[in-house]
Design a protein around this motif. Structure first.
Motif, PDB file in Angstrom:
ATOM      1  N   GLU A 151       0.830  -1.198   0.000  1.00 18.46           N
ATOM      2  CA  GLU A 151       0.000   0.000   0.000  1.00 18.46           C
ATOM      3  C   GLU A 151       0.869   1.254   0.000  1.00 18.46           C
ATOM      4  O   GLU A 151       1.826   1.355   0.768  1.00 18.46           O
ATOM      5  CB  GLU A 151      -0.918  -0.006   1.221  1.00 18.46           C
ATOM      6  CG  GLU A 151      -1.906   1.138   1.248  1.00 18.46           C
ATOM      7  CD  GLU A 151      -2.914   1.024   2.384  1.00 18.46           C
ATOM      8  OE1 GLU A 151      -3.321   2.074   2.931  1.00 18.46           O
ATOM      9  OE2 GLU A 151      -3.286  -0.121   2.723  1.00 18.46           O
ATOM     10  N   ALA A 169      -0.745   4.714  -0.554  1.00 21.69           N
ATOM     11  CA  ALA A 169      -1.513   5.857  -0.055  1.00 21.69           C
ATOM     12  C   ALA A 169      -2.997   5.510  -0.122  1.00 21.69           C
ATOM     13  O   ALA A 169      -3.389   4.559  -0.805  1.00 21.69           O
ATOM     14  CB  ALA A 169      -1.233   7.108  -0.899  1.00 21.69           C
ATOM     15  N   ALA A 195      -7.249   1.604  -1.371  1.00 19.56           N
ATOM     16  CA  ALA A 195      -5.843   2.018  -1.305  1.00 19.56           C
ATOM     17  C   ALA A 195      -5.219   2.073  -2.694  1.00 19.56           C
ATOM     18  O   ALA A 195      -5.557   1.289  -3.571  1.00 19.56           O
ATOM     19  CB  ALA A 195      -5.046   1.066  -0.420  1.00 19.56           C
ATOM     20  N   ALA A 206       1.355   9.516   1.633  1.00 15.77           N
ATOM     21  CA  ALA A 206       0.141   8.905   2.159  1.00 15.77           C
ATOM     22  C   ALA A 206      -0.715   9.936   2.885  1.00 15.77           C
ATOM     23  O   ALA A 206      -1.953   9.932   2.777  1.00 15.77           O
ATOM     24  CB  ALA A 206       0.481   7.750   3.095  1.00 15.77           C
ATOM     25  N   SER A 247      -4.381  12.032   1.329  1.00 13.83           N
ATOM     26  CA  SER A 247      -5.559  11.663   2.097  1.00 13.83           C
ATOM     27  C   SER A 247      -6.564  12.813   2.093  1.00 13.83           C
ATOM     28  O   SER A 247      -6.195  13.974   2.222  1.00 13.83           O
ATOM     29  CB  SER A 247      -5.166  11.327   3.545  1.00 13.83           C
ATOM     30  OG  SER A 247      -6.323  11.129   4.338  1.00 13.83           O
TER      31      SER A 247
END
Length: 307
Positions: free
Chosen positions: A157, A159, A269, A301, A305
């Motif tokens: 993963e 972000a 993700a 990340a 968001s």
């Protein structure tokens, strides 16, 4: 090595269901693939395929043999590739799939540093918003999100895959700005068609405290690329629901602003996908570590968001 090549032709033919498609994936002619499989059958004294004019199908022996050799073949090929590394450094062609807009904004700018660190690796990057058959099409890795993990593939993963509503800064000049998702129904929508299904996917909006509401934009236009949707929104054509990796550059320089900023779509993700192998080729491992390190160092990340 001749037997290894024959087994490779057998495995690819079984995966593809035809010698022609296996040949395309291997860079050979269909005749060469067919001859390699025939030699393998002759040497083993068994028939591996039932052949028809339309499709290959595995015999019972073929099914059993495929299950026994598939994982081992991948490990042997990886070991051979790693053994042949130039001066002990990762080397070879690195075939990776990713979306065009994502590549332009996040990956192509990294090429200089990556090539300086790994000069013996030759990137072969394919820019496509569609999900690829990672193993069947011979990709070393892929970057994407919003789809289920296929068998035989694992992911790192990078972000969150958040989507946000965006519009040009002056889009609401002289008009009322929406205060709740139900107000979106009166706004021109720039919709995005899914490259996987060809449909316009419906996404539920949510807030940090788990309120949920549907997206009800009035269709004004439909585009097949999120980068084009961002550009259209920045020109004042309407409101678009796009992933933050695509919208980030526009939001950062002020060409776009978020609409209903407390609401977003959780699409899972953004991940780096690669085949599940016991021995991963050094070139693939180098690429994975390089990308993961870059996202961590630059805190992407958090920056990508919506929360």
């Amino acid at each position: 090595m001749e037997t290894l090549n024959a087994i490779d032709c057998f495995v690819r033919s079984a995966e593809a269901g035809s010698f022609a498609e296996a040949a395309r994936r291997l860079g050979l002619t269909p005749a060469a693939v067919g001859k390699n499989v025939a030699r393998l059958e002759a040497s083993m004294g068994v028939r591996l395929f039932q052949r028809s004019t339309r499709r290959l199908s595995l015999t019972e022996d073929g099914e059993r043999f495929l299950g026994e050799v598939s994982e081992g073949l991948a490990s042997i090929k990886s070991a051979l590739a790693n053994l042949g590394n130039s001066a002990g450094q990762p080397s070879g062609t690195l075939k990776v799939s990713m979306g065009l807009a994502f590549a332009i904004d996040y990956m192509v700018p990294l090429l200089g540093e990556f090539l300086a660190r790994y000069p013996a690796i030759e990137p072969d990057w394919h820019f496509d918003n569609r999900q690829v058959d990672l193993i069947g099409q011979g990709f070393d890795a892929a970057i994407g999100g919003g789809f289920e993990l296929p068998p035989g593939v694992i992911a790192r993963e990078l972000a969150p895959a958040h989507r946000v509503l965006v519009a040009a800064p002056d889009y609401f000049a002289g008009g009322a700005e929406p205060r709740h998702p139900q107000d979106l129904a009166a706004l021109d929508g720039i919709l995005i068609r899914s490259p996987q299904t060809g449909r316009i996917r419906t996404w539920p909006l949510r807030t940090r405290d788990n309120q949920q509401a549907p997206v009800t934009l009035k269709p004004r236009m439909t585009l097949s690329d999120p980068g084009a949707a961002c550009q259209a929104a920045s020109l004042g054509y309407g409101v678009a629901l796009v992933s933050l990796p695509h919208a980030a550059a526009y939001l950062n320089d002020g060409r776009l602003r978020r609409v209903l900023p407390e609401w977003y779509v959780d699409g899972g993700a953004l991940s780096l996908y690669f085949p599940a192998q016991r021995i991963l080729p050094a070139k693939t491992r180098a690429f994975i570590d390089f990308v993961v390190e870059h996202f961590r160092q630059h805190d992407l990340a958090t920056r990508l968001s919506a929360i």
